[in-house]
Design an enzyme around this catalytic site. Structure first.
Site, PDB file in Angstrom:
ATOM      1  N   HIS A 276       0.910  -1.277   0.091  1.00 12.99           N
ATOM      2  CA  HIS A 276      -0.119   0.077  -0.049  1.00 12.99           C
ATOM      3  C   HIS A 276       0.817   1.398  -0.069  1.00 12.99           C
ATOM      4  O   HIS A 276       0.452   2.423  -0.496  1.00 12.99           O
ATOM      5  CB  HIS A 276      -1.019  -0.118   1.250  1.00 12.99           C
ATOM      6  N   CYS A 277       1.964   1.152   0.428  1.00 12.16           N
ATOM      7  CA  CYS A 277       2.795   2.390   0.702  1.00 12.16           C
ATOM      8  C   CYS A 277       3.793   2.778  -0.491  1.00 12.16           C
ATOM      9  O   CYS A 277       3.634   3.927  -0.886  1.00 12.16           O
ATOM     10  CB  CYS A 277       3.927   2.329   2.026  1.00 12.16           C
ATOM     11  N   ILE A 278       4.796   2.031  -0.798  1.00 11.40           N
ATOM     12  CA  ILE A 278       5.727   2.699  -1.850  1.00 11.40           C
ATOM     13  C   ILE A 278       5.355   2.712  -2.986  1.00 11.40           C
ATOM     14  O   ILE A 278       5.662   3.750  -3.702  1.00 11.40           O
ATOM     15  CB  ILE A 278       6.869   1.376  -1.953  1.00 11.40           C
TER      16      ILE A 278
END
Length: 446
Positions: A276-278
């Site tokens: 979900h983040c990078i």
């Protein structure tokens, strides 16, 4: 004289662990956070719009690897943790942490709809003396410019009647070396009282807190951590292409380079970015930077390189099929090993494997997948057509039936020796065979 201000009363309740905490969003971030609060001695209520999660918690069945079912059961049975879909109960909780998704739109603009809806749900029962915390990853300014005005529409004022802070999540699914309570926590607040409450509350559950001067600074910390990774992964992905054209193995280069005891940090190439983040967070900053007329060419270039990697892998697959068997990709049956975005977890968020399936099928190939952690593809926002497909069985007859195998995720429990023996062609995007010292003429690095 006894100090009876809202902040002093809440601070005393935090110190005594009589303060009650609510956590909104019981996913990969929210559930571990809620259990960390509970295990520290606070009474915690989890809130989520998904009734299936509430049922699972009531039955002591964890759906998050970082929270074993026996740990969940211990907290529920002790009466310290429970969960509900009833957001009207938010007003009963002294601290409310927001852990909801912050995805991108189809145009790669921030989608803060979940944050805004959650803030309005909190506002409906907001009362004096509450501490509201945003944990969702977002651009600098979100807490003060989006959440705060919604809460202040009630007539209550941040810093006087209620308190507002930001603390970015730092979860790493599958990493057994760190848990929520052992990862230092960056904290910030809207004003000094909010900052003190944030430090006290999070300091009671984590090994160390790292206070910063403003909510915008804390929001920038989270983006910086993930942009750093995204840019460096893009760099090694680009070097993989350059060195590959020269006949040089990028993984051998990295292994040798990382022996330098200073000035080098190893990052590794792959078939694309997942999680979900990078793949998402850098675009929150590029969007916000337009407001200040500041270019983010470096970040955007990294995004272009990483986004292009699945196409590179499919190109290598088509080329290897043609050279090895004289068979076109459009007439081939391909197996993807690993649907998860990283090894040893059941998490498919933004997984490049989903994109690989779509690209191969767009060229006429047939695609199946094997993943020991994911029996069936669940519903996703961007890959709805893949929902319901199931992992193939792991046996020699099944594996031999495929024209090619693509290693997209290098789960540790896969038998790579058998895979090399059973497969006519293996496209290795993770260098797993070299790391396992498995040799086979079927292996092609990509």
């Amino acid at each position: 004289m006894l100090d009876t201000t809202h902040s002093s009363r809440l601070l005393a309740a935090i110190d005594a662990k009589t303060a009650k905490a609510g956590v909104i969003g019981l996913g990969y971030v929210g559930l571990p956070l809620a259990i960390a609060f509970s295990r520290a001695g606070f009474k915690v209520m989890g809130f989520d719009i998904d009734p299936d999660k509430i049922v699972a918690i009531e039955e002591n069945r964890s759906y998050i690897e970082a929270v074993p079912s026996d740990m969940l059961a211990a907290e529920c049975n002790a009466g310290r943790f429970s969960a509900t879909c009833d957001f009207d109960r938010l007003g009963a909780y002294d601290i409310v942490a927001i852990c909801v998704p912050t995805p991108l739109t189809a145009n790669r603009d921030p989608d803060l709809s979940f944050v805004e809806k959650t803030a309005r749900a909190i506002a409906a029962t907001l009362r004096p003396g509450q501490l509201i915390v945003l944990e969702s990853t977002t651009y600098p300014g979100t807490t003060d410019e989006i959440v705060k005005p919604i809460l202040e529409e009630t007539g209550l004022k941040s810093g006087a009647d209620f308190f507002l802070g930001y603390s970015p999540e730092r979860e790493d699914p599958g990493n057994r070396d760190f848990q929520t309570a052992t990862i230092p926590k960056v904290v910030s607040g809207d004003g000094s009282d909010a900052g003190k409450l944030m430090a006290a509350f999070y300091g009671s559950i984590v090994s160390a807190v790292v206070p910063v001067s403003s909510n915008a600074t804390a929001e920038a910390v989270k983006l910086t951590e993930n942009i750093f990774r995204a840019v460096n992964i893009a760099l090694v992905n680009e070097l993989k292409l350059v060195y590959g054209a020269m006949g040089i193995d990028i993984w051998e280069v990295i292994e040798a380079a990382k022996t330098k005891p200073f000035g080098f940090m190893p990052f590794y190439p792959g078939p694309g970015l997942g999680g979900h983040c990078i793949p998402i967070d850098p675009f929150y900053l590029t969007w916000k930077s337009r407001e200040f007329e500041q270019p983010t060419r470096f970040i955007e270039l990294a995004g272009e390189i990483n986004t292009a990697m699945p196409r590179h892998v499919v190109g290598r697959l088509a080329e290897a099929l043609d050279i090895r068997s004289g068979k076109a990709l459009s007439r081939s049956n391909v197996l993807i090993i690993g649907l998860a975005y990283k090894k040893n977890v059941p998490d498919i968020r933004e997984s490049p494997s989903l994109r690989l399936i779509e690209l191969i099928e767009a060229r006429g190939g047939k695609v199946s997948y094997y993943d020991p952690y994911i029996a069936e593809i669940p519903a996703t926002r961007e890959h709805a057509a893949l929902r319901g497909r199931r992992s193939v069985e792991w046996d020699e007859r099944t594996i031999r039936s495929f024209d090619a195998v693509v290693i997209a995720t290098d789960h540790d429990i896969v038998d790579y020796t058998a895979l090399a023996e059973w497969s006519a062609l293996v496209i290795d995007t993770r260098n797993i065979f070299a790391r396992r010292k498995i040799e086979s003429a079927a292996i092609v690095k990509a």
